[in-house]
Design an enzyme around this catalytic site. Structure first.
Site, PDB file in Angstrom:
ATOM      1  N   ARG A 212      -2.002  -5.252 -13.108  1.00 17.20           N
ATOM      2  CA  ARG A 212      -1.080  -4.775 -12.001  1.00 17.20           C
ATOM      3  C   ARG A 212       0.068  -5.914 -11.624  1.00 17.20           C
ATOM      4  NH1 ARG A 212       0.867  -0.582 -11.773  1.00 17.20           N
ATOM      5  NH2 ARG A 212       0.881   0.120  -9.497  1.00 17.20           N
TER       6      ARG A 212
ATOM      7  N   ASP B  99      -7.851  -8.143  -4.760  1.00 20.44           N
ATOM      8  CA  ASP B  99      -8.125  -6.933  -4.239  1.00 20.44           C
ATOM      9  C   ASP B  99      -8.107  -6.826  -2.806  1.00 20.44           C
ATOM     10  OD1 ASP B  99      -9.166  -4.555  -3.373  1.00 20.44           O
ATOM     11  OD2 ASP B  99      -9.929  -4.025  -5.442  1.00 20.44           O
TER      12      ASP B  99
ATOM     13  N   ASN C  85       2.401  -4.496   3.499  1.00 21.33           N
ATOM     14  CA  ASN C  85       2.821  -2.943   3.074  1.00 21.33           C
ATOM     15  C   ASN C  85       1.480  -2.260   2.437  1.00 21.33           C
ATOM     16  OD1 ASN C  85       4.741  -1.032   1.622  1.00 21.33           O
ATOM     17  ND2 ASN C  85       3.387  -2.142   0.008  1.00 21.33           N
TER      18      ASN C  85
ATOM     19  N   TYR D  23      -7.272   7.484   7.896  1.00 22.82           N
ATOM     20  CA  TYR D  23      -5.994   6.690   7.812  1.00 22.82           C
ATOM     21  C   TYR D  23      -5.160   6.789   8.682  1.00 22.82           C
ATOM     22  CZ  TYR D  23      -1.120   6.381   5.619  1.00 22.82           C
ATOM     23  OH  TYR D  23       0.112   5.931   5.615  1.00 22.82           O
TER      24      TYR D  23
ATOM     25  N   LYS E 204      -3.677   3.329  10.697  1.00 20.64           N
ATOM     26  CA  LYS E 204      -2.287   3.168  10.737  1.00 20.64           C
ATOM     27  C   LYS E 204      -1.960   2.779  12.368  1.00 20.64           C
ATOM     28  CE  LYS E 204      -1.325   2.464   7.252  1.00 20.64           C
ATOM     29  NZ  LYS E 204      -0.524   1.262   6.318  1.00 20.64           N
TER      30      LYS E 204
ATOM     31  N   VAL F 198       7.510  10.028   2.420  1.00 16.05           N
ATOM     32  CA  VAL F 198       8.215  10.058   1.239  1.00 16.05           C
ATOM     33  C   VAL F 198       7.522   9.871  -0.020  1.00 16.05           C
ATOM     34  CG1 VAL F 198      10.241   8.373   2.384  1.00 16.05           C
ATOM     35  CG2 VAL F 198       8.198   7.460   1.228  1.00 16.05           C
TER      36      VAL F 198
ATOM     37  N   THR G 221       6.306   8.555  -2.659  1.00 14.82           N
ATOM     38  CA  THR G 221       5.649   7.417  -3.666  1.00 14.82           C
ATOM     39  C   THR G 221       4.306   8.027  -4.295  1.00 14.82           C
ATOM     40  OG1 THR G 221       4.483   6.983  -1.605  1.00 14.82           O
ATOM     41  CG2 THR G 221       6.493   5.753  -2.132  1.00 14.82           C
TER      42      THR G 221
END
Ligand SMILES: NC(=O)c1ccc[n+]([C@@H]2O[C@H](COP(=O)([O-])OP(=O)(O)OC[C@H]3O[C@@H](n4cnc5c(N)ncnc54)[C@H](OP(=O)(O)O)[C@@H]3O)[C@@H](O)[C@H]2O)c1
Length: 264
Positions: free
Chosen positions: A37, A55, A81, A153, A157, A184, A186
């Site tokens: 990656r 990781d 991010n 999740y 956040k 969005v 992604t």
């Protein structure tokens, strides 16, 4: 021109933010989970200065990412991010015995904030779903609740906003803010996302490097370059401190002590 480090910049909003920063003439260090990656990240952001590898679901590898970042020098801004989304259908346990979502989305930015040498600006990617996060902070490790990916999740956040605001309070000489980028399209957002992808990466870039007085603030929550009122509990110092205490216990990294240390 600024030097910016962005976690999770092999794809999605992290990669888009990196591309925009490079276009604007800033120096950008990328981050990816592994060697393969990392190569893709560097190919996807021509002009990036370097890439660090690790990781973020592993406490040890996250510590190592911080060491790599410190080894390449000081940064004006760090954009936290990297994250995993709300689609995990079961409690995936990391090598440290933690829920995967908590490890990547909550604990990793906590560890990196403590161990990366102090930048001038910190940006934490949150989400509108933080409003549904559980501000009791009970059962962070999902040992007593039945697993719900969207709730895990949303909790994570909420933690990101709490972390941004705790750091803003503890480090008054640093701008520390949270961003919700909108839903969005992604890899995480998926093809049905309804918000404007072209706006998804701009607010974090603006907070990281802009001289606009509106971006040179701290302890705020933003959506599309405007302040947006976050969940009330994010302003509660007791809730912020509870999260810091739990993260210290689970990671062995004492963020408050590190912030207080004159060496940092
Ligand atoms: N997209 C949305 O609709 C939306 C909405 C609200 C908030 N957000 C937030 O915006 C941020 C960026 O999301 P995105 O939509 O750009 O997601 P994305 O396209 O899935 O990209 C996430 C990035 O994080 C990296 N990452 C994930 N787990 C990692 C790990 N264990 N170690 C190292 N890197 C890891 C990914 O690496 P790989 O590419 O190798 O997997 C990828 O580069 C996240 O914090 C997210 O919560 C997104």
């Amino acid at each position: 021109m600024s030097r910016v480090f962005i976690t999770g910049s092999a794809d999605g909003l992290g990669k888009m933010a990196a591309q925009l920063l490079v276009q604007e003439g800033h120096s950008v260090v990328l981050h990816a989970r592994n060697d393969a990656r990392a190569k893709e990240a560097m190919a996807g952001v021509p002009g990036a200065e370097a890439v660090v590898i690790g990781d973020l679901s592993s406490v040890q590898q996250t510590r190592d990412v911080a060491d790599q970042v410190n080894a390449v020098g000081a940064f004006e801004a760090v954009i936290h991010n990297a994250a995993v989304g709300y689609r995990e259908g079961r409690r995936i346990q990391t090598e440290d015995g933690l829920p995967h979502v908590f490890a990547v989305n909550t604990l990793a930015p906590y560890i990196l904030t403590g161990l990366i040498r102090k930048p001038k600006r910190l940006v934490y990617l949150s989400s509108g779903l933080h409003q549904q996060g559980d501000d009791s902070l009970k059962d962070l490790l999902w040992q007593h609740r039945s697993w719900q990916g969207t709730q895990a999740y949303s909790d994570s956040k909420l933690h990101d906003v709490l972390l941004a605001f705790a750091v803003a309070r503890l480090r008054p000489d640093v701008f520390s803010n949270a961003v919700e980028p909108g839903w969005v399209a992604t890899k995480m957002g998926g093809p049905s996302a309804t918000d404007d992808l072209d706006q998804g990466h701009r607010t974090q870039v603006w907070l990281a490097v802009s001289d606009d007085p509106q971006a040179r603030v701290s302890g705020e929550h933003f959506y599309h370059m405007r302040r947006r009122t976050p969940k009330a509990a994010t302003r509660d110092v007791a809730v912020q401190n509870k999260l810091l205490d739990e993260c210290r216990r689970l990671s062995g990294v004492d963020l408050e002590a590190l912030i207080a240390s004159p060496a940092r």
